[in-house]
Design a protein around this motif. Structure first.
Motif, short mmCIF file in Angstrom:
data_model
loop_
_atom_site.label_atom_id
_atom_site.label_comp_id
_atom_site.label_asym_id
_atom_site.label_seq_id
_atom_site.Cartn_x
_atom_site.Cartn_y
_atom_site.Cartn_z
N SER A 26 108.08 119.51 57.02
CA SER A 26 107.24 120.10 55.98
C SER A 26 108.08 121.02 55.11
CB SER A 26 106.08 120.88 56.61
OG SER A 26 106.56 121.95 57.39
N ALA A 27 107.55 121.29 53.92
CA ALA A 27 108.24 122.16 52.98
C ALA A 27 107.23 122.82 52.06
CB ALA A 27 109.25 121.37 52.15
N ALA A 28 107.54 124.05 51.66
CA ALA A 28 106.67 124.77 50.73
C ALA A 28 107.50 125.67 49.83
CB ALA A 28 105.66 125.62 51.50
N VAL A 29 107.09 125.73 48.58
CA VAL A 29 107.67 126.67 47.62
C VAL A 29 106.65 127.79 47.46
CG1 VAL A 29 108.52 127.03 45.27
CG2 VAL A 29 108.89 124.83 46.41
N LEU B 122 113.45 127.31 58.18
CA LEU B 122 114.41 127.92 57.27
C LEU B 122 113.68 128.40 56.04
CD1 LEU B 122 116.10 125.57 58.82
CD2 LEU B 122 117.81 126.16 57.14
N THR B 123 114.00 129.61 55.63
CA THR B 123 113.47 130.17 54.40
C THR B 123 114.67 130.58 53.56
OG1 THR B 123 111.45 130.94 55.48
CG2 THR B 123 112.03 131.99 53.41
N MET B 124 114.71 130.09 52.32
CA MET B 124 115.86 130.39 51.48
C MET B 124 115.45 130.66 50.05
SD MET B 124 116.85 126.62 52.33
CE MET B 124 115.71 126.87 53.65
N THR C 134 110.54 127.26 52.03
CA THR C 134 110.45 127.29 53.49
C THR C 134 110.29 125.86 53.97
OG1 THR C 134 109.49 129.50 53.61
CG2 THR C 134 109.06 128.05 55.46
N ILE C 135 111.12 125.49 54.96
CA ILE C 135 111.01 124.15 55.54
C ILE C 135 110.90 124.26 57.05
CG2 ILE C 135 112.30 123.07 53.66
CD1 ILE C 135 114.61 122.71 55.75
N SER C 136 110.32 123.24 57.65
CA SER C 136 110.22 123.11 59.09
C SER C 136 110.89 121.80 59.47
CB SER C 136 108.75 123.09 59.50
OG SER C 136 108.61 122.73 60.84
N THR C 137 111.71 121.82 60.53
CA THR C 137 112.41 120.62 60.96
C THR C 137 112.23 120.38 62.45
OG1 THR C 137 114.53 121.59 61.65
CG2 THR C 137 114.24 121.19 59.28
#
Length: 121
Positions: A23-26, A83-85, A94-97
């Motif tokens: 997943s990913a979010a801006v 990860l948040t960058m 922010t992504i989840s892996t």
């Protein structure tokens, strides 16, 4: 193509290019959701609020320890990573892996993705 559609397309491309990205979010630096590619059972508003909290703590820690401006927070859990960058001056990604992801690939691709996002926000 609208700005939001463009950002969502960038996120979908990230998920498509690395299967381990789940997943990913801006999120805006104020904690508001901008765009996301999240599973249906994940609340975009909650992810945005948690991202803002992570960002706030990371910025403060970097400042207190004299490490410069915030670039990235890396969280390792039993089942994977979050990860948040920074994605420009006004947003974060922010992504989840999964736990089997190749971290070097993630760091490279998310940097490229953040550079694309920064052009929109």
């Amino acid at each position: 193509m609208s700005e939001e559609e463009s950002l969502e397309e960038i996120l979908k491309n990230l998920l498509a290019s690395i299967p381990e990205v789940q997943s990913a979010a801006v999120v805006s630096i104020e904690g508001l959701p901008i765009a996301s590619a999240l599973p249906p059972d994940v609340d975009e508003t909650r992810i945005a609020a948690m991202t803002a909290a992570i960002l706030s703590l990371a910025e403060r820690a970097a400042q207190e320890f004299g490490k410069g401006l915030f670039e990235q927070v890396f969280v390792r859990g039993q089942n994977g990573y979050v990860l948040t960058m920074a994605a420009g001056a006004n947003a974060v990604l922010t992504i989840s892996t999964s736990k089997n992801v190749k971290l070097g690939l993630i760091f490279l691709d998310t940097k490229r993705t953040c550079d694309k996002i920064a052009k929109f926000v």
